[in-house]
Design a protein around this motif. Structure first.
Motif, short mmCIF file in Angstrom:
data_model
loop_
_atom_site.label_atom_id
_atom_site.label_comp_id
_atom_site.label_asym_id
_atom_site.label_seq_id
_atom_site.Cartn_x
_atom_site.Cartn_y
_atom_site.Cartn_z
N SER A 154 0.84 -1.20 0.00
CA SER A 154 0.00 0.00 0.00
C SER A 154 0.88 1.25 0.00
O SER A 154 0.59 2.22 -0.70
N ILE B 24 -8.28 -1.28 3.19
CA ILE B 24 -7.70 0.01 2.82
C ILE B 24 -8.79 0.91 2.26
O ILE B 24 -9.62 0.47 1.48
N CYS B 44 -0.04 4.35 5.30
CA CYS B 44 -1.44 4.62 5.62
C CYS B 44 -1.57 4.90 7.12
O CYS B 44 -0.73 4.47 7.90
N MET B 63 -5.43 6.48 3.29
CA MET B 63 -4.25 6.24 2.46
C MET B 63 -3.57 7.55 2.08
O MET B 63 -2.36 7.61 1.92
#
Lengths: 207, 176
Positions: A154, B24, B44, B63
């Motif tokens: 991510s 997420i 994040c 995020m």
């Protein structure tokens, strides 16, 4: 970035084929580096949801190593190599000429070794594509992380600007001798970049 | 009451509760005895809001800091500036009270080593700063945080105690 972009099947196939050639070259370099046979799966080019990208590699909390390289030039984008924890240790052992199982943790030396592997693989991948298309590409200095899969991927995507819910991913799996090394390759091209690639292949797409 | 990680594990065995996963760019709200978990926070930031009086809690996995530079927003929970107010309103819908909400933050790490211009923009750091700013503007106190550094984190909110457990690779779990 990839908002409502449709890439035709023919172009997807071309993308897959060109990746196949590039990655074949990368697999050969890895084999030379390790002095062992390296196999790879047929690359898969597809649009994926965020969560699906993680699922391809493993659990979100699984420990992996990741080499991240930015690609600049005619086809800008991001390249990521992800190796499972055990594969990372095996890679270090093979590279250092030690018995498998000698490495059980990662020090600076190990980190550099894995980052360098990512660098070499990316270089041969891009050379193959560059040689075929005449496109010029260069990479940034490799970045390295060794931690939870979810946290790494991510962060990597956020930092490279892949903020969409869907991302175009070209993915393959490298493996060596009964999966003593299992690594994922991801190429995340920027959208305009692909157009230039298709043009260079003589098949411009209407993106 | 602050549970040690061992007590936490023991409590887990005696009274199994539902653990609700937050992905997420998602947010979820629940009430006691359920737990909210988000796995693998890197750059994040995870934000938990908890109302002690009603034992209602919410967890948000952001995020990016700022939505104003984007035109096509499909997931408001992706952004600190939209996600936090949205979480507050969801908690209030379920009966939570704004003035008794306490916030906890985790994440915002710099996962990669090696220098690269794009990474110099340090999204983790910006996520933390923006989250603090938005919470302050809403008048919500930050009770504790576990932010920055270079490790990935998993964050679990226990709605019975209001405690947040932080898991990292290779370290003992920590309660904040």
């Amino acid at each position: 970035m990839a908002e409502s972009i449709v890439i035709s099947d023919i172009h997807m196939d071309a993308l897959q084929e060109i990746s196949n050639i590039g990655l074949g070259n990368a697999a050969t370099s890895l084999a030379e580096l390790l002095n062992k046979k390296v196999d790879m799966s047929v690359p898969n080019a597809c649009f994926f949801d965020f969560e699906q990208v993680f699922d391809m590699v493993g659990g979100l909390e699984e420990v992996v190593s990741c080499v991240h390289l930015g690609v600049e030039g005619d086809v800008p984008g991001t390249i990521m190599f992800i190796f499972s924890e055990q594969s990372t240790y095996n890679l270090v052992d093979m590279l250092m000429g030690q018995d498998l199982g000698s490495t059980t943790g990662l020090d600076n030396m190990g980190e550099s070794a894995v980052a360098e592997i990512g660098n070499v693989l990316t270089g041969s991948f891009m050379n193959a594509i560059g040689g075929m298309t005449g496109l010029k590409m260069s990479t940034s200095v490799p970045m390295f992380a060794f931690d939870m899969l979810g946290a790494i991927m991510s962060s990597s995507m956020a930092a490279s600007g892949y903020w969409d819910d869907h991302v175009l991913v070209i993915e393959t799996l490298f493996f060596q001798n009964n999966e003593s090394i299992k690594g994922h390759f991801f190429l995340l091209p920027e959208t305009g970049a692909l157009n230039r690639l298709f043009e260079a292949l003589g098949m411009p797409a209407e993106l | 009451m602050r549970l040690s990680p061992e007590r936490w594990a023991a409590a887990e065995e005696t009274s199994p509760v539902t653990e609700i996963q937050v992905g997420i760019a998602e947010l979820k709200v629940c009430r006691q005895p359920d737990r909210l978990i988000t796995i693998g926070l890197g750059s994040c930031v995870g934000v938990t809001l908890y109302d002690q009086s009603t034992r209602i809690g919410g967890l948000l996995h952001i995020m990016l800091p700022d939505s104003t530079q984007f035109s096509n927003i499909t997931k408001p929970a992706k952004f600190a500036d939209l996600g936090i107010p949205l979480l507050v309103s969801q908690i209030r819908l379920r009966g939570g009270r704004l003035n008794s909400l306490q916030a906890k933050l985790a994440g915002g790490a710099q996962m990669f080593s090696g220098l690269n211009e794009k990474f110099m923009l340090n999204i983790g750091e910006r996520n933390i700063i923006k989250a603090r700013q938005i919470l302050k503007s809403l008048g919500i106190r930050i009770f504790s945080e576990e932010v920055g550094g270079n490790r990935g984190r998993t964050m679990i909110l226990d709605t019975v105690s209001g405690q947040v457990l932080i898991r990292t690779v290779g370290n003992q779990a920590k309660v904040i």
